[in-house]
Enzyme design. Sequence first.
Site, mmCIF file in Angstrom:
data_model
loop_
_atom_site.group_PDB
_atom_site.id
_atom_site.type_symbol
_atom_site.label_atom_id
_atom_site.label_comp_id
_atom_site.label_asym_id
_atom_site.label_seq_id
_atom_site.Cartn_x
_atom_site.Cartn_y
_atom_site.Cartn_z
ATOM 1 N N TYR A 216 22.241 55.664 -40.089
ATOM 2 C CA TYR A 216 22.518 54.240 -39.987
ATOM 3 C C TYR A 216 24.018 54.018 -39.860
ATOM 4 O O TYR A 216 24.756 53.853 -40.832
ATOM 5 C CB TYR A 216 21.967 53.495 -41.204
ATOM 6 C CG TYR A 216 20.455 53.459 -41.276
ATOM 7 C CD1 TYR A 216 19.658 53.783 -40.183
ATOM 8 C CD2 TYR A 216 19.812 53.095 -42.448
ATOM 9 C CE1 TYR A 216 18.284 53.754 -40.253
ATOM 10 C CE2 TYR A 216 18.425 53.055 -42.533
ATOM 11 C CZ TYR A 216 17.673 53.394 -41.432
ATOM 12 O OH TYR A 216 16.290 53.362 -41.509
ATOM 13 N N HIS B 255 12.897 61.464 -41.539
ATOM 14 C CA HIS B 255 12.993 60.211 -40.807
ATOM 15 C C HIS B 255 11.967 60.069 -39.682
ATOM 16 O O HIS B 255 11.428 58.988 -39.458
ATOM 17 C CB HIS B 255 14.411 60.070 -40.231
ATOM 18 C CG HIS B 255 14.838 58.658 -40.024
ATOM 19 N ND1 HIS B 255 16.148 58.273 -40.054
ATOM 20 C CD2 HIS B 255 14.145 57.520 -39.781
ATOM 21 C CE1 HIS B 255 16.247 56.968 -39.831
ATOM 22 N NE2 HIS B 255 15.040 56.493 -39.660
ATOM 23 N N SER C 287 10.738 47.141 -40.827
ATOM 24 C CA SER C 287 10.682 45.955 -39.957
ATOM 25 C C SER C 287 9.506 45.064 -40.355
ATOM 26 O O SER C 287 8.719 44.645 -39.509
ATOM 27 C CB SER C 287 10.579 46.358 -38.487
ATOM 28 O OG SER C 287 10.864 45.274 -37.635
ATOM 29 N N PRO C 288 9.368 44.741 -41.646
ATOM 30 C CA PRO C 288 8.184 44.019 -42.106
ATOM 31 C C PRO C 288 8.114 42.566 -41.643
ATOM 32 O O PRO C 288 7.041 41.957 -41.730
ATOM 33 C CB PRO C 288 8.302 44.091 -43.631
ATOM 34 C CG PRO C 288 9.771 44.179 -43.882
ATOM 35 C CD PRO C 288 10.302 45.023 -42.763
ATOM 36 N N LEU C 289 9.218 42.008 -41.154
ATOM 37 C CA LEU C 289 9.225 40.610 -40.735
ATOM 38 C C LEU C 289 8.984 40.447 -39.241
ATOM 39 O O LEU C 289 9.130 39.343 -38.704
ATOM 40 C CB LEU C 289 10.559 39.958 -41.122
ATOM 41 C CG LEU C 289 10.843 39.914 -42.627
ATOM 42 C CD1 LEU C 289 12.230 39.364 -42.902
ATOM 43 C CD2 LEU C 289 9.788 39.096 -43.367
ATOM 44 N N GLY C 290 8.608 41.525 -38.563
ATOM 45 C CA GLY C 290 8.329 41.439 -37.135
ATOM 46 C C GLY C 290 7.208 40.446 -36.851
ATOM 47 O O GLY C 290 6.148 40.497 -37.454
ATOM 48 N N GLY C 291 7.465 39.520 -35.937
ATOM 49 C CA GLY C 291 6.474 38.509 -35.609
ATOM 50 C C GLY C 291 6.746 37.175 -36.271
ATOM 51 O O GLY C 291 6.147 36.171 -35.908
#
Length: 289
Positions: A53, A128, A208-212
């Site tokens: 990162y 990863h 990326s749990p907030l995708g959408g």
Amino acid sequence: MRQRGIGEVTVGAIGLGAMPLSIEGRPDEARAIATVHAALDAGVTLIDTADSYHLLPGETGHNESLVARALASYPGDKDGVLIATKGGRGRPGDGSWTVTGTPEHLKRACEGSLRRLGVEAIGLYQLHKPDPSVPWAESVGALAELAAEGKIRAAGISNVNTAQIEEASRILGDRLVSVQNRFSPAVRDAEAELRLCERLGLAFLPWSPLGGISRSALDGPGEAGLALPEFHRVAREHGVSPQQVCLAWLLALSPVVVPIPGASRPESIRDSAGAGDLELSAEEVARLL
């Protein structure tokens, strides 16, 4: 905040994905450290990072070093904080990502992470991404060796399918404690991996749990997402953000889920952390499926 288990460790149900603090669009260091401190203040005790990162060539470990500085300067209690880092990916500095899963590379990467984090053993070290040019058993075997040497306390794997989870479980036994795959309202193709984690007693960490979920002024860098109307309707009913409803929905899917939303400003992670106390009814969860 509700608590969830990762192996023998208990953490807040919402973690912090620290990647936005070091990649494209990253904030200055003062705001980045303030974001980590805000997470800790809000009850977040899982911070997810990786040696890859970073943004520029020669910056390997930028995010790990930043997290270490933020922890060192935090005035409150940090004894219960679990730092989860990862090895096996790289960034040449041109925006691309590489994958290197040889045992030699993973062991060198772990040594570098130990130095940057300033610890004798890494709480959770994650592979990863599978390297298609390296037998999976060899990559996972490197984690087993690192655990046997006392350099990592627990192991995790990321971006994997069910067969890879099962093989890693056979190799690592109870040293394997987590799986980190992409999962969100817009991307739900890791359902089989989530259910396997339930059966094996592994934590499932959606990245990326907030995708959408459409972005608001609270959010940091990330995909633009889609506006999913039902999440917004439930959010209005509770008087909270759609992002908070999204994370609460993920928590409601399974007791092994620990979302790790990214953030690049204190307001973002404070809002996300609120999902740890937001209980959705069975009817609301059904509306969001």
